[in-house]
Design an enzyme around this catalytic site. Sequence first.
Site, mmCIF file in Angstrom:
data_model
loop_
_atom_site.group_PDB
_atom_site.id
_atom_site.type_symbol
_atom_site.label_atom_id
_atom_site.label_comp_id
_atom_site.label_asym_id
_atom_site.label_seq_id
_atom_site.Cartn_x
_atom_site.Cartn_y
_atom_site.Cartn_z
ATOM 1 N N GLY A 14 0.817 -1.216 0.000
ATOM 2 C CA GLY A 14 0.000 0.000 0.000
ATOM 3 C C GLY A 14 0.847 1.260 0.000
ATOM 4 O O GLY A 14 1.707 1.450 0.874
ATOM 5 N N GLY A 16 -0.389 4.424 0.157
ATOM 6 C CA GLY A 16 -1.181 5.573 0.606
ATOM 7 C C GLY A 16 -0.371 6.374 1.622
ATOM 8 O O GLY A 16 0.858 6.289 1.666
ATOM 9 N N PHE A 17 -1.070 7.151 2.464
ATOM 10 C CA PHE A 17 -0.370 7.979 3.454
ATOM 11 C C PHE A 17 0.509 7.119 4.362
ATOM 12 O O PHE A 17 1.650 7.476 4.665
ATOM 13 C CB PHE A 17 -1.371 8.728 4.333
ATOM 14 C CG PHE A 17 -2.028 9.884 3.655
ATOM 15 C CD1 PHE A 17 -1.348 11.074 3.455
ATOM 16 C CD2 PHE A 17 -3.335 9.798 3.225
ATOM 17 C CE1 PHE A 17 -1.960 12.146 2.828
ATOM 18 C CE2 PHE A 17 -3.953 10.865 2.600
ATOM 19 C CZ PHE A 17 -3.269 12.047 2.400
ATOM 20 N N GLU A 174 -18.565 17.373 2.202
ATOM 21 C CA GLU A 174 -17.712 18.054 1.218
ATOM 22 C C GLU A 174 -18.262 17.877 -0.194
ATOM 23 O O GLU A 174 -18.293 18.832 -0.986
ATOM 24 C CB GLU A 174 -16.268 17.553 1.327
ATOM 25 C CG GLU A 174 -15.638 18.012 2.641
ATOM 26 C CD GLU A 174 -14.152 17.707 2.785
ATOM 27 O OE1 GLU A 174 -13.470 18.485 3.448
ATOM 28 O OE2 GLU A 174 -13.684 16.681 2.266
ATOM 29 N N ASP A 304 -5.427 3.090 7.776
ATOM 30 C CA ASP A 304 -6.851 2.738 7.818
ATOM 31 C C ASP A 304 -7.129 1.254 8.002
ATOM 32 O O ASP A 304 -8.243 0.881 8.357
ATOM 33 C CB ASP A 304 -7.523 3.148 6.506
ATOM 34 C CG ASP A 304 -7.954 4.606 6.494
ATOM 35 O OD1 ASP A 304 -7.576 5.344 7.421
ATOM 36 O OD2 ASP A 304 -8.676 4.999 5.551
HETATM 37 C C1 LIG Z 1 -13.248 10.972 0.304
HETATM 38 C C2 LIG Z 1 -12.293 10.990 1.473
HETATM 39 C C3 LIG Z 1 -11.983 12.183 2.101
HETATM 40 C C4 LIG Z 1 -11.090 12.216 3.170
HETATM 41 N N1 LIG Z 1 -10.777 13.412 3.761
HETATM 42 C C5 LIG Z 1 -9.847 13.454 4.741
HETATM 43 C C6 LIG Z 1 -9.428 14.684 5.296
HETATM 44 O O1 LIG Z 1 -9.911 15.753 4.917
HETATM 45 N N2 LIG Z 1 -8.471 14.659 6.257
HETATM 46 C C7 LIG Z 1 -7.904 13.494 6.693
HETATM 47 O O2 LIG Z 1 -7.022 13.515 7.544
HETATM 48 N N3 LIG Z 1 -8.297 12.307 6.189
HETATM 49 C C8 LIG Z 1 -9.243 12.257 5.228
HETATM 50 N N4 LIG Z 1 -9.630 11.070 4.704
HETATM 51 C C9 LIG Z 1 -9.063 9.840 5.262
HETATM 52 C C10 LIG Z 1 -7.690 9.579 4.710
HETATM 53 O O3 LIG Z 1 -7.650 9.800 3.327
HETATM 54 C C11 LIG Z 1 -7.320 8.151 5.044
HETATM 55 O O4 LIG Z 1 -7.357 8.010 6.446
HETATM 56 C C12 LIG Z 1 -5.929 7.793 4.549
HETATM 57 O O5 LIG Z 1 -5.880 7.872 3.136
HETATM 58 C C13 LIG Z 1 -5.539 6.401 4.986
HETATM 59 O O6 LIG Z 1 -4.264 6.149 4.510
HETATM 60 P P1 LIG Z 1 -3.803 4.648 4.273
HETATM 61 O O7 LIG Z 1 -2.401 4.737 3.752
HETATM 62 O O8 LIG Z 1 -4.064 3.824 5.441
HETATM 63 O O9 LIG Z 1 -4.766 4.100 3.131
HETATM 64 P P2 LIG Z 1 -4.961 4.618 1.648
HETATM 65 O O10 LIG Z 1 -4.637 6.041 1.512
HETATM 66 O O11 LIG Z 1 -6.317 4.146 1.277
HETATM 67 O O12 LIG Z 1 -3.872 3.786 0.831
HETATM 68 C C14 LIG Z 1 -3.976 2.404 0.684
HETATM 69 C C15 LIG Z 1 -3.176 2.009 -0.541
HETATM 70 O O13 LIG Z 1 -3.155 0.592 -0.607
HETATM 71 C C16 LIG Z 1 -3.360 0.179 -1.945
HETATM 72 N N5 LIG Z 1 -3.932 -1.179 -1.890
HETATM 73 C C17 LIG Z 1 -5.098 -1.553 -1.323
HETATM 74 N N6 LIG Z 1 -5.288 -2.878 -1.461
HETATM 75 C C18 LIG Z 1 -4.210 -3.335 -2.144
HETATM 76 C C19 LIG Z 1 -3.832 -4.633 -2.584
HETATM 77 N N7 LIG Z 1 -4.595 -5.719 -2.368
HETATM 78 N N8 LIG Z 1 -2.680 -4.765 -3.269
HETATM 79 C C20 LIG Z 1 -1.896 -3.664 -3.519
HETATM 80 N N9 LIG Z 1 -2.218 -2.426 -3.122
HETATM 81 C C21 LIG Z 1 -3.353 -2.268 -2.415
HETATM 82 C C22 LIG Z 1 -4.294 1.221 -2.511
HETATM 83 O O14 LIG Z 1 -4.208 1.279 -3.919
HETATM 84 C C23 LIG Z 1 -3.794 2.498 -1.838
HETATM 85 O O15 LIG Z 1 -2.819 3.147 -2.612
HETATM 86 C C24 LIG Z 1 -10.520 11.013 3.628
HETATM 87 C C25 LIG Z 1 -10.840 9.809 3.003
HETATM 88 C C26 LIG Z 1 -11.711 9.791 1.929
HETATM 89 C C27 LIG Z 1 -12.024 8.495 1.253
#
Ligand SMILES: Cc1cc2nc3c(=O)[nH]c(=O)nc-3n(C[C@H](O)[C@H](O)[C@H](O)COP(=O)(O)OP(=O)(O)OC[C@H]3O[C@@H](n4cnc5c(N)ncnc54)[C@H](O)[C@@H]3O)c2cc1C
Length: 447
Positions: A14, A16-17, A174, A304
């Site tokens: 992943g 993401g953030f 939003e 997340d």
């Molecule tokens: C519409 C929306 C608005 C938001 N607004 C805010 C805000 O204003 N402020 C704030 O702080 N937070 C906000 N959030 C929450 C924030 O975006 C998330 O908490 C954050 O992105 C989580 O980060 P993460 O790295 O855990 O997951 P993600 O950012 O979801 O990254 C997960 C990554 O894993 C990859 N992945 C998933 N499954 C697989 C797999 N099987 N194989 C390979 N890759 C995979 C995905 O492609 C993705 O790139 C918002 C969320 C959404 C959906």
Amino acid sequence: MSSTDGRRHVVIVGGGFAGLGCARRLAEHDHVRVTLIDRNNYHQFQPLLYQVATSLLAPSDIAHSLREVFADQDNVDVKLAEISTVDPASRTVTSTGGDQWSGDALVLAAGSQPNFFHTPGAAENSFPLYSLDNATRLRSRILGLFEQVDRNPDLRRRGALNFVIVGGGPTGVEVAGALADMVRETVPTEYRGIDPDSAHIFLLDYGDALLTPFSDKAHKYVAKVLTDRNVELRLGTGVKEVATGHALLSDGAVIPTRCVIWGGGIMAAPIAAECGLAQGTGGRFDAQPDLTLAGSPGVYVVGDIANIAGDDGKPLPQLGSVALQSGKTAADNVLADFAGKPRTPFAYRDKGIMAMIGRGAAIAEVGKNHHEVHGQLAHVAWLGVHASLMTGTRDKIEAIIDWGWDRFTKTGGPHVLDRGEAAEIDWEDDEVVASGAGTKPGPTNPA
Ligand SMILES: Cc1cc2nc3c(=O)[nH]c(=O)nc-3n(C[C@H](O)[C@H](O)[C@H](O)COP(=O)(O)OP(=O)(O)OC[C@H]3O[C@@H](n4cnc5c(N)ncnc54)[C@H](O)[C@@H]3O)c2cc1C
């Protein structure tokens, strides 16, 4: 594909953030090599997905190539692959194509997926907003509806300009505000034959307030801003069923619509269920204080996909800041493991929360004491914080130009209908998927 060159190998699933925060921290250490795996070759900035969906920003403004992010770090190898199985015991992940990666440490950072709470028809017929793919699909549906009504105004009677948004959290609020701005200010200039008053935006939530983490004063402010922009709030009401041509609400009302936007909740990404390990609330892994997974040495869960406890012991919300900080702490603890040192428990530094409600209207709780700011000042703070968090300099500049352009011209960004399949609608297909009442309720078109 474990370590062969003496360097310790960390596999991160992943980008993401959380994954990015972890990989960046590890990249600073030459004795470690990292394989960062994502099903997309880009990092997507989720907080701004709604701006892509409502044509304020272009997709390229909020997506940044992962290879470019690590172009100068030769100890980080980016792989494009969708992971389908995880073996925590051997810290091995396998992709849908059969490729395998094993690490001395494994960091699971695969984020969330929408939670439809078993609502009949929701997965098939609604538009979630959790990925760039979701956002471009929704943008094409919204623009497709305006195009179709422009050709055939009678479609308004079939609910073509009724937009139903499920969930009064940040995503729902939003998108409701941005869609209202689009309808009021952009539509009259681009679709001159469409009366903006013939569009109806409904925002539903089972609770009795929007943006519940904020104060009562903020709840009133948000409700006023949205109702002033013609968003109809249906609080204490949820959606019971989403059919191809209408939404059935929990109070029995039926809204003919071809656009139900799902901001109703999230759950752990599907790979959480693939590990064969215990899952907690929302299907997420319950992280230990040091972000490891109990009983799985060398496996970390961040962002997340994990329930991460705050100071009060309760799980922290699914936020970008929690994800980023947990990714960095996991990296520090992986390095501590490699050095034979003790791990540090995760300590969240809460810098506040904010949400945009529409042009010139935002709400922010900043600092340790959550000092609350509304209106233009919060809007400016929101722009600054989001621009600074974006990954690439080019993305920041492009987004700031688009926001500035929109602020002064009120024309929004690119109104590009590039997903023909999302805009295609069979107007004859209007059946109820499954009705709790057993009969098809008569349509009540508010238009
Ligand atoms: C519409 C929306 C608005 C938001 N607004 C805010 C805000 O204003 N402020 C704030 O702080 N937070 C906000 N959030 C929450 C924030 O975006 C998330 O908490 C954050 O992105 C989580 O980060 P993460 O790295 O855990 O997951 P993600 O950012 O979801 O990254 C997960 C990554 O894993 C990859 N992945 C998933 N499954 C697989 C797999 N099987 N194989 C390979 N890759 C995979 C995905 O492609 C993705 O790139 C918002 C969320 C959404 C959906």
